[in-house]
Design an enzyme around this catalytic site. Structure first.
Site, PDB file in Angstrom:
ATOM      1  N   GLY A 119       0.800  -1.218   0.000  1.00  0.00           N
ATOM      2  CA  GLY A 119       0.000   0.000   0.000  1.00  0.00           C
ATOM      3  C   GLY A 119       0.827   1.259   0.000  1.00  0.00           C
ATOM      4  N   SER A 199       4.445  -5.620  -2.903  1.00  0.00           N
ATOM      5  CA  SER A 199       4.610  -4.194  -3.158  1.00  0.00           C
ATOM      6  C   SER A 199       5.401  -3.561  -2.010  1.00  0.00           C
ATOM      7  CB  SER A 199       3.246  -3.544  -3.365  1.00  0.00           C
ATOM      8  OG  SER A 199       3.368  -2.235  -3.867  1.00  0.00           O
TER       9      SER A 199
END
Length: 540
Positions: A119, A199
């Protein structure tokens, strides 16, 4: 008799509407209870405080977790750290909660897989919105997920003792230490812990592999679509970024002490909203994210990153099995919110991040023109060739850093290093379908592999037969790696070869599975040559 049958049937129906308690567990903090999953296959213990934080300890390492008397009901899974959402700023400052999912019937002690959510270091949580446990726990592993502080609360780095940086990473270290102390009580093996993430979570995993602070806290690591060697892993000028963020709120200072005073007084909602109007891809391009940093040394303050990750991986590498992955169309997510204005700005600036250093601006401009010509020829960057920009973002931000890190580790350590390249496009590529303008593009977007690892609440659609095959293959290989350090111990459906010191071997994970060499070799060589010559190895 008919009345009795009705009562039994109603009782069975009602039992499915009420959470059934899981066995009580005694940990260092006290006794806790959880609940049994709706299908009865695993136990859930969610929302357990693994550390504490509040406004008086902002920007610092977290405090120890609370203790309690009686039985703590670990059933509240809707905790998250403050972040911007479509419903406004949601979350609480004391957000450091951990979730443990335990197979009900498996033989103990069980391997542990610890997931770190992504995120961009400003959003996300460890809950079942994304991190649904069913696909993994059926392979007889315990899945653990947790929250860590985000944005300014987690990554303000001012180079002073009051805000040394990396509070969010220190939360992650605290979670891993909590697991070492307590996971045996759930039937887990603290000596068989694998960390993995996607990520920003993948980059976090890579940073934790590089850090001295995590020695002995895990046995293996899996890095999805991230790397500590990517240009967005480290903030090279964190005071400037902190100054830029509060300037959006009307404040003008670059003095660390004054910035600390401002950030301490501002509400967490103001801190979240300061840059919430700017899309994540543009924050990345504009160096507008508060990210992990190299910390200054202060007496009595434990640092997570004492040097650049490249130097740490070079000088003190952990000799543990590693796995890396990226998707073939990572960049689709990052071009989704490009506009005519942002594309125009791409033509005016160089393409490089702050992790590269040049002898002069002329040298930087010359090399940038060479890279632009490689991707775009003589054309200007525009909507017409935006897929070429997607390729650039894929290679620069994800694919090549992942390859360079895997290559570096394979040549440095003796433990096996694996890589896979995820290209599958099916019914669960939710990022490409739900959040981009390009749902019909081939391949896998950034984050599109997530729902083949987790059964997520965000995507409630039924799993089709083809997707089920991909889920079974991927989760079997990931959990095999967590159990044995080898994703294909039985050579099925193929033998996945690790990298050697002189040969890069990739598993191509699409409709079919096959072994191959490095993807996009010309592009890999272009960027490798640039980083060999221009990688920044010191921080001011």
């Amino acid at each position: 008799m008919k009345c009795g049958k009705r009562i039994v049937l109603f009782t069975l129906f009602a039992m499915n509407l009420v959470d059934q308690p899981a066995p009580e567990v005694t940990i260092e903090q006290g006794i806790l209870s959880g609940k049994i999953s709706t299908d009865g296959s695993f136990f859930e213990y969610v929302g357990i405080p693994y550390a504490t934080t509040n406004s008086s300890t902002r920007f610092k390492a977290p405090l120890p977790p609370p203790k309690w008397k009686g039985v703590f009901k670990a059933v509240d899974e809707f905790y998250q750290c403050p972040q911007n959402t479509p419903l406004g700023v949601l979350g609480v400052e004391d957000c450091l909660k951990i979730n443990v999912y335990v197979p009900a019937q498996a033989k103990r002690p069980l391997p542990i897989m610890v997931y770190i959510h992504g995120g961009a270091f400003i959003m996300g949580n460890g809950g079942k919105t994304i991190v649904g446990p069913h696909f993994l726990v059926k392979h007889d592993v315990i899945l653990v997920s947790f929250n860590y502080r985000l944005g300014a609360l987690g990554f303000l780095c001012l180079g002073i003792k009051e805000a040394p940086g990396n509070a969010g990473l220190k939360d992650q270290v605290a979670a891993l230490r909590w697991i070492q102390k307590n996971i045996a009580a759930f039937g887990g093996d603290p000596d068989n812990v694998t960390i993995f993430g996607t990520s920003a979570g993948g980059t976090s995993v890579s940073l934790l592999v590089a850090s001295d602070a995590t020695n002995g806290l895990f046995k293996r690591a899996i890095v999805h679509s991230g790397s500590s060697l990517t240009n967005w892993a480290i903030n090279y000028n964190p005071v400037s970024v902190a100054s830029s963020i509060v300037s959006m709120l009307g404040y003008d200072t670059k003095e660390p002490e004054k910035l600390y005073e401002l950030y301490s007084k501002l509400s967490y909602k103001d801190l979240v909203l300061a840059s919430a109007h700017i899309p994540i891809p543009q924050l990345m391009v504009q160096n507008g994210l508060l990210l992990p940093c190299v910390e200054k040394t202060f007496p009595g303050v434990e640092s997570v990153l004492s040097d650049l990750p490249y130097n740490l991986l070079t000088n003190k590498p952990k000799n543990i099995p590693l796995m890396y992955s990226s998707t073939d169309r990572e960049g689709l997510f990052f071009i989704d919110q490009e506009t005519e204005e942002t594309l125009h700005q791409c033509n005016k600036r160089t393409l490089f991040g702050e992790d590269l250093i040049f002898a002069s601006k002329d040298e930087e401009n010359k090399l940038s023109r060479k890279v632009k010509e490689y991707y775009f020829g003589k054309e200007q960057i525009s909507e017409k060739n935006i897929m070429k920009l997607s390729d650039l973002y894929t290679h620069l931000n994800f694919e090549v850093p992942m390859i360079l890190e895997a290559e570096k580790m394979a040549r440095t350590i003796d433990a096996p290093v694996y890589s896979y390249y995820f290209t599958y496009s099916g019914g669960r590529n939710f990022v490409k379908v739900a959040t981009t303008r390009y749902p019909n593009e081939k391949g896998a977007c950034h984050g599109d592999d997530l729902l083949y690892i987790f059964n997520s609440l965000v995507w409630p659609y039924r799993v089709n037969d083809k997707d089920k095959i991909i889920i079974d293959r991927l989760t079997t290989m990931l959990t095999n790696f967590a159990k044995y350090g080898n994703p294909t111990p039985n050579d099925l459906p193929l033998k996945w070869a690790p990298h050697s010191k002189d040969q890069l071997n990739f598993l191509y994970f699409g409709d079919e599975m096959k072994m191959g060499s490095v993807p996009n070799p010309d592009t890999y060589q272009l960027w490798k040559d640039i980083y060999i010559k221009h990688r920044k190895t010191t921080v001011d």
